[in-house]
Design an enzyme around this catalytic site. Structure first.
Site, PDB file in Angstrom:
ATOM      1  N   GLU A  47      42.025  41.639  65.999  1.00 22.52           N
ATOM      2  CA  GLU A  47      42.109  40.058  65.011  1.00 22.52           C
ATOM      3  C   GLU A  47      40.789  39.882  64.435  1.00 22.52           C
ATOM      4  OE1 GLU A  47      44.705  38.515  64.085  1.00 22.52           O
ATOM      5  OE2 GLU A  47      46.199  39.815  65.169  1.00 22.52           O
ATOM      6  N   ASN A  51      39.803  40.044  60.449  1.00 22.39           N
ATOM      7  CA  ASN A  51      39.442  38.728  59.836  1.00 22.39           C
ATOM      8  C   ASN A  51      37.838  39.211  58.861  1.00 22.39           C
ATOM      9  OD1 ASN A  51      41.499  37.137  60.616  1.00 22.39           O
ATOM     10  ND2 ASN A  51      40.394  36.115  62.023  1.00 22.39           N
ATOM     11  N   ARG A 106      49.647  37.303  55.684  1.00 22.12           N
ATOM     12  CA  ARG A 106      48.728  37.238  56.942  1.00 22.12           C
ATOM     13  C   ARG A 106      49.541  36.041  57.495  1.00 22.12           C
ATOM     14  NH1 ARG A 106      46.406  41.001  58.286  1.00 22.12           N
ATOM     15  NH2 ARG A 106      44.818  39.389  59.471  1.00 22.12           N
TER      16      ARG A 106
END
Length: 147
Positions: A47, A51, A106
Site C-alpha cells: 500500500e 501510494n 483506487r
C-alpha cells in the site's frame, strides 16, 4: 540479537511494488513471523509503495522510492518515503474511501489498511517535498509459541 537494518531504493515503477514487498518479507523472515504477520507486513508495504508511485510521482519512473527497515528484538520498523509532490490535506487523505485518483479505481483504503495491519502507523508529508510513512509491528515469533 542486536539491531539489524536494511535500506532499499528503487525506481517508481509499478512492477517494483512486488520486489519491495518480497524484499521486506525476506528481511523480516529472520524473526520467524506467522503467516498472518508476514501477510500484514507485505500488504502494508504494498500500500505504501503503491501510494508513493501513483500519488507521489504520478507513475513517473524517474522518481525514487526509499525503504528503510530495521529489526530491534521482536519489533520491525519500516519507513517508506518519496520525494514526490506531497499530500495537500493529510487529514482528508487519511479518511477511509477518500482517493485523489478515482479515475484509476483506487479504493481510498490504503492508509486505513496500513493503520489496521500495523501496531503503529504515522504519515508525514510536505507539498513539493514528498511523503514518509513510518510503521511498526511487533512479531510474536512462532518459536515462542512452540516452546
Amino acid at each position: 540479537m542486536g539491531r539489524n537494518e536494511m535500506t532499499l531504493t528503487f525506481s517508481a515503477r509499478s512492477e517494483n511494488e512486488a520486489f519491495a514487498r518480497i524484499t521486506v518479507a525476506s528481511f523480516v523472515s529472520q524473526l520467524d513471523p506467522t503467516l498472518e504477520e508476514l501477510n500484514d507486513l507485505k500488504t502494508a508495504v504494498s500500500e505504501a509503495v503503491t501510494n508513493a508511485i501513483i500519488h507521489g510521482y504520478d507513475s513517473d519512473p524517474a522518481g525514487k522510492v526509499n525503504i528503510e527497515a530495521s529489526i530491534d528484538g521482536d519489533v520491525v520498523s519500516i519507513s517508506i518515503s518519496d520525494n514526490g509532490r506531497g499530500i495537500e490535506d493529510l487529514d482528508l487523505a487519511r479518511q477511509p474511501l477518500y482517493t485523489s485518483k478515482p479515475e484509476l479505481e483506487r479504493s481510498g483504503m490504503g492508509f486505513t489498511i496500513m493503520e489496521n495491519f500495523m501496531d503503529r502507523f504515522e504519515v508525514t508529508s510536505a507539498l513539493g517535498q514528498g511523503t514518509r510513512v513510518a510503521m511498526l509491528k511487533r512479531i510474536e515469533s512462532k518459536k515462542a509459541l512452540y516452546n
